[in-house]
Design an enzyme around this catalytic site. Sequence first.
Site, PDB file in Angstrom:
ATOM      1  N   GLY A 165       0.833  -1.205   0.000  1.00  0.00           N
ATOM      2  CA  GLY A 165       0.000   0.000   0.000  1.00  0.00           C
ATOM      3  C   GLY A 165       0.859   1.243   0.000  1.00  0.00           C
ATOM      4  O   GLY A 165       1.951   1.267  -0.577  1.00  0.00           O
ATOM      5  N   SER A 166       0.377   2.257   0.697  1.00  0.00           N
ATOM      6  CA  SER A 166       1.040   3.568   0.654  1.00  0.00           C
ATOM      7  C   SER A 166       2.266   3.604   1.551  1.00  0.00           C
ATOM      8  O   SER A 166       2.385   2.837   2.517  1.00  0.00           O
ATOM      9  CB  SER A 166       0.054   4.639   1.126  1.00  0.00           C
ATOM     10  N   GLY A 211       1.051   4.504   5.111  1.00  0.00           N
ATOM     11  CA  GLY A 211       0.489   3.369   5.838  1.00  0.00           C
ATOM     12  C   GLY A 211       1.572   2.365   6.215  1.00  0.00           C
ATOM     13  O   GLY A 211       1.648   1.902   7.357  1.00  0.00           O
ATOM     14  N   GLY A 212       2.425   2.056   5.259  1.00  0.00           N
ATOM     15  CA  GLY A 212       3.496   1.075   5.499  1.00  0.00           C
ATOM     16  C   GLY A 212       4.420   1.545   6.611  1.00  0.00           C
ATOM     17  O   GLY A 212       4.806   0.792   7.497  1.00  0.00           O
ATOM     18  N   GLU A 267       5.676  -3.331   1.094  1.00  0.00           N
ATOM     19  CA  GLU A 267       5.996  -2.937  -0.285  1.00  0.00           C
ATOM     20  C   GLU A 267       5.171  -1.691  -0.545  1.00  0.00           C
ATOM     21  O   GLU A 267       3.941  -1.743  -0.474  1.00  0.00           O
ATOM     22  CB  GLU A 267       5.644  -4.097  -1.209  1.00  0.00           C
ATOM     23  N   CYS A 271       2.137  -0.091  -8.523  1.00  0.00           N
ATOM     24  CA  CYS A 271       3.326   0.350  -7.786  1.00  0.00           C
ATOM     25  C   CYS A 271       4.537   0.447  -8.706  1.00  0.00           C
ATOM     26  O   CYS A 271       5.517   1.089  -8.374  1.00  0.00           O
ATOM     27  CB  CYS A 271       3.605  -0.581  -6.623  1.00  0.00           C
TER      28      CYS A 271
HETATM   29  P1  NAP Z   1      -3.167   2.267   2.128  1.00  0.00           P
HETATM   30  O1  NAP Z   1      -3.941   3.493   2.390  1.00  0.00           O
HETATM   31  O2  NAP Z   1      -1.758   2.268   2.557  1.00  0.00           O
HETATM   32  O3  NAP Z   1      -3.959   1.061   2.825  1.00  0.00           O
HETATM   33  C1  NAP Z   1      -3.511  -0.299   2.784  1.00  0.00           C
HETATM   34  C2  NAP Z   1      -4.048  -1.032   4.019  1.00  0.00           C
HETATM   35  O4  NAP Z   1      -3.349  -0.581   5.193  1.00  0.00           O
HETATM   36  C3  NAP Z   1      -5.511  -0.808   4.291  1.00  0.00           C
HETATM   37  O5  NAP Z   1      -6.068  -1.985   4.833  1.00  0.00           O
HETATM   38  C4  NAP Z   1      -5.517   0.287   5.344  1.00  0.00           C
HETATM   39  O6  NAP Z   1      -6.680   0.162   6.134  1.00  0.00           O
HETATM   40  C5  NAP Z   1      -4.264  -0.052   6.157  1.00  0.00           C
HETATM   41  N1  NAP Z   1      -3.621   1.132   6.744  1.00  0.00           N
HETATM   42  C6  NAP Z   1      -3.251   2.251   6.079  1.00  0.00           C
HETATM   43  N2  NAP Z   1      -2.657   3.119   6.927  1.00  0.00           N
HETATM   44  C7  NAP Z   1      -2.642   2.523   8.145  1.00  0.00           C
HETATM   45  C8  NAP Z   1      -2.162   2.916   9.439  1.00  0.00           C
HETATM   46  N3  NAP Z   1      -1.585   4.096   9.639  1.00  0.00           N
HETATM   47  N4  NAP Z   1      -2.313   2.053  10.458  1.00  0.00           N
HETATM   48  C9  NAP Z   1      -2.918   0.861  10.271  1.00  0.00           C
HETATM   49  N5  NAP Z   1      -3.409   0.440   9.094  1.00  0.00           N
HETATM   50  C10 NAP Z   1      -3.267   1.258   8.038  1.00  0.00           C
HETATM   51  O7  NAP Z   1      -3.185   1.886   0.590  1.00  0.00           O
HETATM   52  P2  NAP Z   1      -4.306   2.002  -0.518  1.00  0.00           P
HETATM   53  O8  NAP Z   1      -5.655   2.309   0.031  1.00  0.00           O
HETATM   54  O9  NAP Z   1      -4.169   0.790  -1.304  1.00  0.00           O
HETATM   55  O10 NAP Z   1      -3.856   3.237  -1.400  1.00  0.00           O
HETATM   56  C11 NAP Z   1      -3.569   4.511  -0.944  1.00  0.00           C
HETATM   57  C12 NAP Z   1      -2.248   4.977  -1.510  1.00  0.00           C
HETATM   58  O11 NAP Z   1      -1.281   3.909  -1.443  1.00  0.00           O
HETATM   59  C13 NAP Z   1      -2.262   5.345  -2.967  1.00  0.00           C
HETATM   60  O12 NAP Z   1      -2.615   6.672  -3.183  1.00  0.00           O
HETATM   61  C14 NAP Z   1      -0.876   5.019  -3.430  1.00  0.00           C
HETATM   62  O13 NAP Z   1      -0.015   6.104  -3.245  1.00  0.00           O
HETATM   63  C15 NAP Z   1      -0.406   3.907  -2.567  1.00  0.00           C
HETATM   64  N6  NAP Z   1      -0.461   2.556  -3.138  1.00  0.00           N
HETATM   65  C16 NAP Z   1       0.649   1.852  -3.364  1.00  0.00           C
HETATM   66  C17 NAP Z   1       0.550   0.554  -3.812  1.00  0.00           C
HETATM   67  C18 NAP Z   1       1.702  -0.294  -4.051  1.00  0.00           C
HETATM   68  O14 NAP Z   1       1.555  -1.298  -4.723  1.00  0.00           O
HETATM   69  N7  NAP Z   1       2.811  -0.003  -3.481  1.00  0.00           N
HETATM   70  C19 NAP Z   1      -0.660  -0.021  -4.044  1.00  0.00           C
HETATM   71  C20 NAP Z   1      -1.778   0.701  -3.786  1.00  0.00           C
HETATM   72  C21 NAP Z   1      -1.646   1.977  -3.318  1.00  0.00           C
HETATM   73  P3  NAP Z   1      -7.458   1.438   6.729  1.00  0.00           P
HETATM   74  O15 NAP Z   1      -7.709   2.342   5.577  1.00  0.00           O
HETATM   75  O16 NAP Z   1      -8.683   0.797   7.295  1.00  0.00           O
HETATM   76  O17 NAP Z   1      -6.561   2.004   7.773  1.00  0.00           O
END
Ligand code: NAP
Length: 531
Positions: free
Chosen positions: A242-243, A246-247, A266, A303
């Site tokens: 994910g982001s 978040g990571g 990742e 990504c």
């Molecule tokens: P995300 O916001 O990082 O969320 C991924 C997971 O992690 C979700 O289940 C989210 O659940 C959880 N999470 C996020 N922040 C957290 C925190 N501080 N504490 C605990 N859990 C947390 O990713 P996304 O929704 O897929 O996309 C958002 C952004 O991520 C995009 O704008 C992009 O920049 C990036 N992204 C990167 C990739 C990649 O492959 N590297 C893929 C997709 C997205 P909750 O929302 O319930 O907290």
Amino acid sequence: MNIRGKNLVAGKLENGKTGKPFQATNPRNGEKLDPDFHEATPDIINRAINKGLEAFKILRQTSPQKRADFLETLAAEVELRAESIIRRAQDETALGESRLKMEFERTIAQPRVFAGLIREGSWIDAKIDRADPTRKPFKRPSMRSILQPIGPIAVFGASNFPLAISVVGTDTICAFAAGCPVIVKAHPAHPGTCELTAEAVIAALQKHGLPSGCFSLLQGASKKTGQAIVQHPDLSAVAFTGSLMGGRAIMDAAAARKKPIPVFAEMGSLNPVFLLPEALKKRSKDIATGFLNSLTMGVGQFCTNPGVLVALDSPELDDFLKHLSDGIGRIQPRTMLHSGIFQNYNSILKIFCQTQGVRIHTRSGITSNPARIEADTLVLETDYTTWCMREELRQECFGPASIVVRIKNLEELLSFARNMEGSLTATIHGTHDDLEKYKSLLQALETHAGRLVYNGFPTGVEIGYATHHSGPYPAASSAYHTSIGIDSIYRFVRPVCYQNCPDEQLPPELQDKNPKGILRKIDGEMTKCEI
Ligand code: NAP
């Protein structure tokens, strides 16, 4: 398609007290999708992970044959539910049917690949240093080691792969293959797809008489759920896609625990593409076509999306950009995965566009519809001095946008590569002569990227033995470990060494007779021979 919106703890629907309700949204029209989902409470999270730990005691002792059979049944159970899973994923993600069908094929291929891997058995990395009672001044003991599973794993899937990096994605499959139970934190953008897929896991566990605690699915649409999972004392590791934000939050929470645990995160990257002069002269149109395809695939929500392109300021670069502009003019705006990603994309683009020294080179001509969270495709342009000075330009812009950096000479090219942040990929377009001339560029890239792509494009990842989908921070939390490919299994195991252990007490893979017939390293040499 019967979605109940409940948490699933060790194969059972949680009907008791739950947290805040939330619903999935159809990104195409903003409509809420039934049913309500209920956030997992601390009690539910606690029970899911406790059950995981209990199940681990049994799962780690099962034979690879049994786990392989289970993985194959799991693929079949997911396949049985193909229609309802793909239909719900279409509603929850706006990813088209053909894209989801391709992702589905990859998803059901993975359990079969890992079943083959663990049946064959050599992945377990058996090493034997034989005893030498005649060695002076001390006898050398018998030392033997193999990899053992580490315990319950929490899996956080990404929004952009609702099937292949979600409930039965690589993380879950290789954790099961290694012998680790899994607790999935469902992505709040596709909770229904998660529930439908989770039912396949539960059915497969039941068919093989494996403990139900091997798998739980926890719902949640706030950071609280994820944070509580990571902090649970019985958890052994976390896999996250994910982001960066978040990571990083999850890495910090795991490190702050009384007993820190590894987080394999990742988090995406800029994936620079370098166009070398001869290649640009000879193939500018072809490269432009391939680049555009890579940039806009999946509405740029990969990504490995090429976020920056680097080339010498030249008439050939202008020619390339003209071809690119022609293609972008024909692109229709398409709906993004969820409103959070859409807002994030637009606010980062706004920052890019307002930065002095940056100009929009091309923008897709057809007006996008913000109500349908549709993304414009954009190519921006800047020079290397601006790129260096403006840190805000060096962030991932998740979507179909890329910045072209015009460089003046080889020094700037090398400086770009030497100063870039860790990246999942780096791509080079060059002829034989280009690659000879720019060897130092390639050497610089080796220290910053996990995968070097020659005369191709970074999007699309093969699942193989040599696959490495990772890179130095911030692309990933551990540049050594891959989140896709066969070696992703090594995130969830650790070596255990047996010193002077009686033969009959050793795991079969380490016994003298090599009853599993696997390839082992004996006194430094790879062999299938018995001792
Ligand atoms: P995300 O916001 O990082 O969320 C991924 C997971 O992690 C979700 O289940 C989210 O659940 C959880 N999470 C996020 N922040 C957290 C925190 N501080 N504490 C605990 N859990 C947390 O990713 P996304 O929704 O897929 O996309 C958002 C952004 O991520 C995009 O704008 C992009 O920049 C990036 N992204 C990167 C990739 C990649 O492959 N590297 C893929 C997709 C997205 P909750 O929302 O319930 O907290």
